[in-house]
Design an enzyme around this catalytic site. Structure first.
Site, PDB file in Angstrom:
ATOM      1  N   ASP A   1      -7.245  46.827   8.173  1.00 45.08           N
ATOM      2  CA  ASP A   1      -7.130  45.498   8.786  1.00 45.08           C
ATOM      3  C   ASP A   1      -7.338  45.558  10.294  1.00 45.08           C
ATOM      4  O   ASP A   1      -7.886  44.629  10.892  1.00 45.08           O
ATOM      5  CB  ASP A   1      -5.758  44.895   8.469  1.00 45.08           C
ATOM      6  CG  ASP A   1      -5.538  44.717   6.981  1.00 45.08           C
ATOM      7  OD1 ASP A   1      -6.411  44.120   6.334  1.00 45.08           O
ATOM      8  OD2 ASP A   1      -4.515  45.191   6.459  1.00 45.08           O
TER       9      ASP A   1
ATOM     10  N   HIS B   1       0.711  51.076   6.417  1.00 42.14           N
ATOM     11  CA  HIS B   1       0.364  50.261   5.254  1.00 42.14           C
ATOM     12  C   HIS B   1       1.494  50.358   4.239  1.00 42.14           C
ATOM     13  O   HIS B   1       2.117  51.411   4.093  1.00 42.14           O
ATOM     14  CB  HIS B   1      -0.951  50.749   4.629  1.00 42.14           C
ATOM     15  CG  HIS B   1      -1.566  49.789   3.662  1.00 42.14           C
ATOM     16  ND1 HIS B   1      -1.167  49.695   2.347  1.00 42.14           N
ATOM     17  CD2 HIS B   1      -2.550  48.864   3.824  1.00 42.14           C
ATOM     18  CE1 HIS B   1      -1.891  48.776   1.734  1.00 42.14           C
ATOM     19  NE2 HIS B   1      -2.730  48.254   2.602  1.00 42.14           N
TER      20      HIS B   1
END
Length: 431
Positions: A366, A308
């Site tokens: 995600d 991330h």
């Protein structure tokens, strides 16, 4: 005895300038450069604003190095594991967890605002059948200002409150209608006897010929997706909402601007990109090939859904989302879905491979949310709309906070100009 205010001294051309330093509740100190241009005649240069605090906020805090995300001080893991989305909405909007009476009143208010003005149905019919649901959401949310005139005056606290409730309540209806429109099915009206997540699932998957019985495991997983995406500090779409709001734009226009920004693949499209990567891999036996490509720094291929930009450790949202993913996959199974088989094996490898551990390339929120939505039957085109409806409360909370900030002013970033200096116009026959 109070401590003397902290300052930093900046020297430019032999002249010193003292700049105040602000200390936050937690996190790094902030250098105040608001008067720097007036005093020294210079700007600062920070492309992407990655080292610039654009506002004061009391809503969300992120420490990417430590993998921390809190809303109003509460860790996201506790909220997603013990609370539910509308309670988190209340927390974000009002700064404290509600008592039982306050929560009941808030949930009733949201439930009673879920229907759309009937004339707004015509807006959907103006789009092509193959329109992306995000295109529809941008248009319809922006058009709300043409229908709800009693909640567009940003100087009226009551109108701000009504607009906030309407947006949170109607966004699932708008997203579900956008989905139904693109697949050619009739719109399904919301029902007041269902909770927020169950209502959304039913509006997406029920048909007039047959109702949709909402499975509580799927409803809980959807509620967690909403909760884990509710707010994420000053990201691109939130900053867009704040920038639009700084001009005095009405709330519906500001949220439409946030949706448009979220549509970008570098922002809200991450879980969609993850599923598209799984489709590219195609089958479990091809995973080693793509793992090697991911490790090859000369290969442009990247594993989507791992690591991330903000979190340099485990994404704190991913732990709870993994639990929901496991529950959903156990309920629905993965044997007949090659994508989910690839995802399951890819997750196993990433969590055990020393390379991924060393690089801290852990599965992020995600990755897991994409798996859940795929298993539920949503097409990838609906992933970002679901993100948008989840993030609406965060945008609204940030919008309300900005409007109440006495230091609030219209946003006006500056630039490092590298174009031509002043030159004289030349007549066309002399060029």
């Amino acid at each position: 005895m109070s401590e003397a205010p902290k300052t930093a001294t900046l020297t430019i051309d032999g002249k010193n300038y003292d700049l105040p330093i602000h200390s936050p509740t937690t996190g790094p100190d902030v250098l105040d450069i608001r008067k720097l241009y007036g005093q020294a005649g210079v700007f600062t240069y920070d492309p992407g604003f990655t080292s610039t605090a654009s506002c004061e906020s009391t809503i969300t805090y992120i420490d990417g190095e430590e993998g921390i995300l809190t809303h109003r001080g509460y860790p996201i893991g506790e909220l997603a594991g013990q609370s539910h989305y509308l309670e988190v909405c209340y927390l974000l909007l009002y700064g404290a967890l509600p008592n039982a009476a306050e929560l009941e009143e808030f949930e009733t208010t949201i439930t009673r605002h879920t229907m759309l003005h009937e004339q707004m149905v015509n807006f959907f019919r103006g789009f092509r059948r193959d329109a992306h649901p995000m295109a529809i959401m941008v248009g319809v949310v922006g058009a709300m200002s043409a229908f709800y005139h009693d909640s567009t005056d940003i100087s009226d606290p009551r109108q701000r409150e009504v607009a906030s409730h309407r947006l949170i309540a109607k966004m699932p209806t708008i997203a579900a209608m956008a989905y139904k429109y693109t697949i050619g099915q009739p719109f399904i009206s919301p029902r007041n006897d269902l909770d927020y997540a169950s209502n959304f699932l039913r509006m997406c998957f029920a048909v007039p010929a047959e109702d949709y019985e909402v499975n509580p495991i799927l409803s809980r997983a959807m509620d967690r997706i909403f909760t884990l995406h509710a707010d994420h500090e000053q990201n691109a779409s939130t900053s867009t909402v704040r920038l639009a709001s700084s001009s005095g734009a009405n709330p519906f226009a500001c949220i439409a601007a946030g949706i448009a920004c979220l549509w970008g693949p570098a922002h809200g499209g991450a879980n969609q990109a993850c599923l598209e990567m799984l489709k590219e891999i195609g089958s479990v036996d091809r995973i080693p090939e793509f793992i090697e490509r991911a490790k090859d720094k000369n290969d442009p291929f990247r594993l989507m859904g791992f690591g991330h930009r903000v979190y340099k450790n485990m994404d704190p949202r991913a732990t709870v989302m993994k639990q929901s993913a496991d529950e959903v996959l156990e309920l629905l199974g993965v044997d007949d879905n090659p994508l989910l088989q690839v995802a399951s094996e890819l997750e196993r490898i990433a969590l055990s491979d020393p390379y991924f551990k060393e690089k801290k390339l852990f599965p992020n929120v995600d990755f897991y949310s994409g798996i859940i939505l795929e298993a539920m039957g949503f097409p990838t085109s609906m992933f970002t709309p679901i993100f948008a409806l989840s993030r609406t409360v965060g945008w609204i909370s940030q919008w309300k906070e900005q409007l109440s900030d006495p230091a609030h002013k219209i946003g006006r970033p500056r630039q490092l100009y590298l174009g031509e200096d002043v030159r004289s116009y030349t007549d066309i026959e002399n060029r």
